[in-house]
Design a protein around this motif. Structure first.
Motif, PDB file in Angstrom:
ATOM      1  N   LEU A  25      53.257  79.714  42.163  1.00 48.13           N
ATOM      2  CA  LEU A  25      52.925  78.586  43.039  1.00 48.13           C
ATOM      3  C   LEU A  25      53.408  77.271  42.429  1.00 48.13           C
ATOM      4  O   LEU A  25      53.999  76.422  43.107  1.00 48.13           O
ATOM      5  N   GLU A  28      57.188  77.120  42.614  1.00 49.21           N
ATOM      6  CA  GLU A  28      57.613  76.896  44.004  1.00 49.21           C
ATOM      7  C   GLU A  28      57.303  75.481  44.470  1.00 49.21           C
ATOM      8  O   GLU A  28      57.997  74.907  45.283  1.00 49.21           O
ATOM      9  N   LYS A  29      56.193  74.958  43.967  1.00 47.24           N
ATOM     10  CA  LYS A  29      55.783  73.610  44.374  1.00 47.24           C
ATOM     11  C   LYS A  29      56.468  72.541  43.531  1.00 47.24           C
ATOM     12  O   LYS A  29      56.178  71.347  43.670  1.00 47.24           O
ATOM     13  N   GLY A  58      61.525  71.104  58.671  1.00 42.44           N
ATOM     14  CA  GLY A  58      60.283  71.868  58.742  1.00 42.44           C
ATOM     15  C   GLY A  58      59.762  72.371  57.406  1.00 42.44           C
ATOM     16  O   GLY A  58      58.729  73.021  57.336  1.00 42.44           O
ATOM     17  N   PHE A  59      60.490  72.070  56.301  1.00 41.02           N
ATOM     18  CA  PHE A  59      60.044  72.534  54.989  1.00 41.02           C
ATOM     19  C   PHE A  59      59.637  71.358  54.108  1.00 41.02           C
ATOM     20  O   PHE A  59      60.300  70.318  54.105  1.00 41.02           O
ATOM     21  N   ASP A  60      58.537  71.566  53.385  1.00 40.22           N
ATOM     22  CA  ASP A  60      58.083  70.529  52.453  1.00 40.22           C
ATOM     23  C   ASP A  60      59.121  70.360  51.357  1.00 40.22           C
ATOM     24  O   ASP A  60      59.488  71.340  50.705  1.00 40.22           O
ATOM     25  N   GLY A 103      47.371  68.346  63.760  1.00 39.49           N
ATOM     26  CA  GLY A 103      48.038  68.608  62.489  1.00 39.49           C
ATOM     27  C   GLY A 103      48.208  67.317  61.690  1.00 39.49           C
ATOM     28  O   GLY A 103      47.994  66.225  62.201  1.00 39.49           O
TER      29      GLY A 103
END
Lengths: 246, 153, 277
Positions: A25, A28-29, A58-60, A103
Motif C-alpha cells: 500500500l 503504491e501510494k 480517473g486515477f489518483d 462523492g
C-alpha cells in the motif's frame, strides 16, 4: 505439531501478511518515492482542502499538500505529485476543481498534449472550478426563463382567443347563427324527401297498371323528370320555396 | 519444628517468617494452593521460569527429574483437583524447593495430608530433595506433637 | 395544629430531597473513583507492556497458550464465518450500491466502511464473546481459590504474569484476525464485483487502491490494538475484583462483560470521530 510451533507459524504468517500489505500500500501510494510540488492558484479557497486527491484520467496521482493565501488575496494550492506521476503534468496541462453532487471533491488534471515539455515547478497555473450543483443551476436557469416567457405569451394568446371566440363579434355566435340556418334548411329538405317518397310510391302504383296507364307513362316520366330537375334547381338555389309535385 | 498453642500465635509466626525471608521464603500451606489452570509440572516450573528465566524445555526436564526422584512422574500432567492429598503436598513442597536458597516453611502438614500417621514420609521427601533448599521449618499446633514422634524429644 | 403538621411535612420532604441528592452524589463519586482507578491501572499495565523486565520464560509460556486458545483454536471457525458472513455482506452491499446507482463509490464503501470499520468490530465482538468471558471467569475463579495469593507469596507479579501476556495476546489476536477477516472480505469482493458490476480483478484492485487511505488503515490497525488491549484488560480487572466467595463470580463476570461492551462502543465512536476530523 507442538502448540508453540502452531502459534509461531500463525503469528509469523499473519504478521508477514500485514506487513506486506502495508508495504504494498505504501509503495503504491508513493509513500517512499520522492515527489514534486506544483503551485496552483485560485481566486477562492472554497472547495479546496489539504489531502484532497489530484486525479488524472480517473486515477489518483497526488494530493493537495497545503493551502496558502498570498499578499494579493489569491489562494495558492500546493499539490504534491510523486515522481512516477510527474509525466502526466505538462506545460499545457490545465487544472479543474471538480465538485460532484455525490462523492469527494478533487482536482482533475487535463493534459491535451502529452508530448509537450514538462510543467516547470515555478509556474503557477490557475484552477478552474466545475461545480456540479452550480452547473446544474446555471444550466437550468435559461430554461426556467424561457418557460416563464412562454407561459406569459400563452396567457396573452388565451385572452385574445377568448375575445375572438366568445366576444359579441366572435366566432361562436356567428357559428350558432349559421347552424340555426342550416337546421331550418334541413327541416325543409326533410319535407321534400317525404314528398319524393310519395312520388316514388305513386310511380310504382302507376307501373303496376301498365295496361291502363301505358299511354300516360311517357307523360308521367317527363313530369317526373321535370319535377326532379326542379328539385335540383331548388336545392342548388337553396330557396325557401315549397316544392310542388305535379 | 516449632509448636504453637493458639491459631493467632501460629499465624503471627508465619507472617514474621515471611517478613524475615522476603526473597526466599517458600511456604507450603493449605491456603497457598496450586494454580488450578496449570498442570502440576508447570506449577513447579513456574518459579524457575519466572525468577530465573529458565526456558520451558529446560525447566520441564528439571521438574520431571525431581518428580521422578519423588516417584511422582505420573502426576506431572495432572491438574490440582486430580491430585491426591499426598501428591498435592509433595508438588507444593517441590514448588517451594524451586525458590533459590529456599527457606521452606511447612505450615501444619497434617492439615494438608490428614491421612498421614506420622511425619516420617514428609521427612523422607525432604531428605530426597535436600540439595534444593537452604533451610526447612515446620510449624504446627502443640497438640500435634505426638505425630512428630522422636523428633520432638 | 395544622400548621405544625405542614411544617413537619416540609421538613420531612427537605430531608428526603437532601438524602436523594446525597445518594446520587455518593453514587457518582463512587463511579468516578472506580473509573479513575481502572484507567490508572490500565496506564500502569500499558507502561509495563513496554518494559523488557516484564517478559520472561513464564510470561512467554502464558502468551503462547493464550494466543493458541484465542486465535489458533478459533481460526477454522473464524475463517468459515468470515467467508460466509463476508460474502453475503459484500454481495448485499454491492447489489444495493448497483440499485442505488452508486457503483462509483463501491471502493470507498468497501475500504472505508467494511474493511476499516466493520471487520474490526466483528472480530472484536467474536473474541470478546469467546475469550473475554473466559478470561473474566478464569480470573474471578483464581481470586476465589486464593491463587492470586499464591502468586504474591512466591513474588510473582500479577501484572507481569497474568495481565501482560493476556493483554499482548488480545492486541495480537484482534489485529491479526481482523486483518484476516478484511482479506477474506476483499477476496469475496473480487468475485462479487465480477458478477454484479462485471469488473475484472485488475480494475478491482486499482479501484481499491484508489479509495484506500494509508491513514485510514493505520487508524484501523491502532483501533484494533486498542480494542485488543481493553477487551482483555477489562475482564481481568473485573475478575480480580471478586471476593473469596463463589457467589461473587457471576457478579464480576457480568459487570466485566457490560464494561467491555461499553468500552467497545466508546472506542468505535472515538475512532469514527477521529476519521471525521
Amino acid at each position: 505439531m507442538s502448540r508453540e510451533y502452531k502459534v509461531g507459524i500463525f503469528v509469523i504468517c499473519a504478521a508477514a501478511l500485514v506487513l506486506l500489505a502495508l508495504l504494498f500500500l505504501a509503495v503504491e501510494k508513493g509513500l517512499f518515492s520522492t515527489s514534486h510540488t506544483y503551485t496552483l492558484s485560485s481566486r477562492t479557497g472554497d472547495g479546496f482542502a489539504v489531502g484532497m486527491p489530484v486525479v488524472f484520467s480517473g486515477f489518483d496521482i497526488g494530493r493537495v499538500h497545503s493551502l496558502e493565501l498570498d499578499d494579493r488575496g489569491i489562494v495558492l494550492i500546493k499539490i504534491r505529485i510523486p515522481d512516477k506521476h510527474v509525466k502526466w503534468i505538462k506545460e499545457d496541462s490545465f487544472f479543474v476543481l471538480y465538485r460532484p453532487l455525490i462523492g469527494a471533491a478533487r482536482i482533475v488534471v487535463n493534459t491535451n498534449n502529452l508530448e509537450s515539455p514538462p510543467m516547470p515547478e515555478k509556474k503557477v497555473a490557475e484552477v478552474f472550478v466545475v461545480n456540479d450543483i452550480n452547473d446544474a443551476i446555471e444550466k437550468i436557469q435559461p430554461l426556467l426563463e424561457t418557460i416563464e416567457r412562454l407561459s406569459r405569451r400563452i396567457d396573452g394568446m388565451a385572452a385574445k382567443a377568448d375575445e375572438q371566440v366568445f366576444g359579441k363579434e366572435g366566432t361562436l355566435p356567428q357559428i350558432n347563427k349559421i347552424l340555426k340556418d342550416v337546421a331550418g334548411k334541413l327541416e325543409k329538405l326533410e319535407t321534400t324527401v317525404d314528398n319524393l317518397n310519395k312520388i316514388s310510391k305513386d310511380a310504382s302504383e302507376g307501373t303496376q297498371d301498365l295496361g291502363a296507364l301505358r299511354a300516360d307513362i311517357d307523360e308521367v316520366t317527363q313530369t317526373l323528370n321535370k319535377v326532379s330537375r326542379d328539385i335540383n334547381a331548388l336545392l342548388y338555389k337553396k330557396k325557401d320555396t315549397e316544392i310542388k309535385l305535379p | 519444628m516449632t509448636f504453637f498453642d493458639t491459631e493467632e500465635k501460629l499465624s503471627r509466626a508465619v507472617q514474621k517468617f515471611l517478613r524475615v525471608n522476603p526473597r526466599n521464603a517458600a511456604p507450603v500451606c493449605e491456603d497457598i494452593p496450586l494454580l488450578s489452570n496449570q498442570e502440576a509440572w508447570l506449577n513447579i516450573a513456574l518459579i524457575k521460569q519466572y525468577h530465573e528465566n529458565m526456558s520451558a524445555q529446560a525447566s520441564r526436564k528439571l521438574v520431571f527429574n525431581w518428580l521422578k526422584r519423588l516417584g511422582l512422574e505420573s502426576v506431572a500432567d495432572k491438574r490440582n483437583l486430580a491430585l491426591g492429598d499426598k501428591e498435592r503436598f509433595l508438588v507444593k513442597l517441590l514448588r517451594s524447593a524451586m525458590v533459590q536458597n529456599a527457606a521452606i516453611l511447612i505450615n501444619r502438614p497434617f492439615n494438608m495430608v490428614p491421612q498421614l500417621k506420622n511425619i516420617d514420609p514428609i521427612l523422607q521427601a525432604l531428605k530426597t530433595i535436600d540439595d534444593l533448599y537452604s533451610s526447612c521449618h515446620i510449624y504446627d499446633y502443640d497438640w500435634m506433637e505426638q505425630k512428630y514422634g522422636a523428633l520432638c524429644r | 395544629m395544622r400548621e405544625h403538621v405542614l411544617i413537619l411535612r416540609i421538613l420531612n420532604a427537605k430531608k428526603r430531597l437532601m438524602s436523594f441528592i446525597e445518594t446520587t452524589g455518593s453514587f457518582a463519586m463512587q463511579r468516578a473513583t472506580s473509573f479513575a482507578q481502572m484507567i490508572s491501572f490500565a496506564a500502569a499495565v500499558f507502561y509495563r507492556l513496554f518494559m523488557l523486565g516484564t517478559y520472561n520464560s513464564a510470561t512467554r509460556t502464558v502468551l503462547v497458550n493464550q494466543i493458541y486458545f484465542t486465535s489458533i483454536q478459533i481460526l477454522p471457525a473464524f475463517l468459515a464465518v468470515s467467508v460466509l458472513f463476508g460474502s453475503v455482506l459484500i454481495g448485499i452491499v454491492f447489489q444495493l450500491l448497483k440499485n442505488l446507482g452508486l457503483t462509483d463509490l463501491f471502493g470507498n464503501v468497501l475500504m472505508g466502511l467494511i474493511v476499516t470499520e466493520l471487520s474490526p468490530l466483528f472480530t472484536v465482538l467474536l473474541i470478546t464473546l469467546r475469550s473475554g468471558a473466559a478470561i473474566n471467569t478464569e480470573m474471578a475463579a483464581m481470586k476465589v481459590n486464593q491463587e492470586i495469593k499464591t502468586l504474591e507469596t512466591f513474588r510473582i507479579d500479577v501484572i507481569n504474569y497474568l495481565l501482560a501476556p493476556r493483554v499482548v495476546n488480545g492486541i495480537i489476536s484482534v489485529v491479526l484476525l481482523s486483518f484476516l477477516f478484511s482479506i477474506v472480505l476483499m477476496g469475496s469482493g473480487i468475485l462479487f464485483s465480477r458478477v454484479i458490476f462485471g469488473i475484472s480483478a485488475d480494475v478491482y484492485v486499482n479501484i481499491l487502491l484508489n479509495s484506500t487511505n494509508f491513514s485510514d488503515i493505520v487508524i484501523a490497525l491502532v483501533k484494533c490494538a486498542v480494542f485488543g488491549f481493553f477487551i482483555t484488560f477489562i475482564p481481568i480487572y473485573f475478575g480480580l475484583r471478586a471476593t473469596h466467595e463463589l457467589t461473587s463470580i457471576p457478579i464480576v463476570v457480568s459487570r466485566g462483560m457490560v464494561s467491555v461492551f461499553a468500552a467497545i462502543l466508546i472506542i468505535e465512536v472515538l475512532s469514527l470521530l477521529t476519521k471525521l476530523m
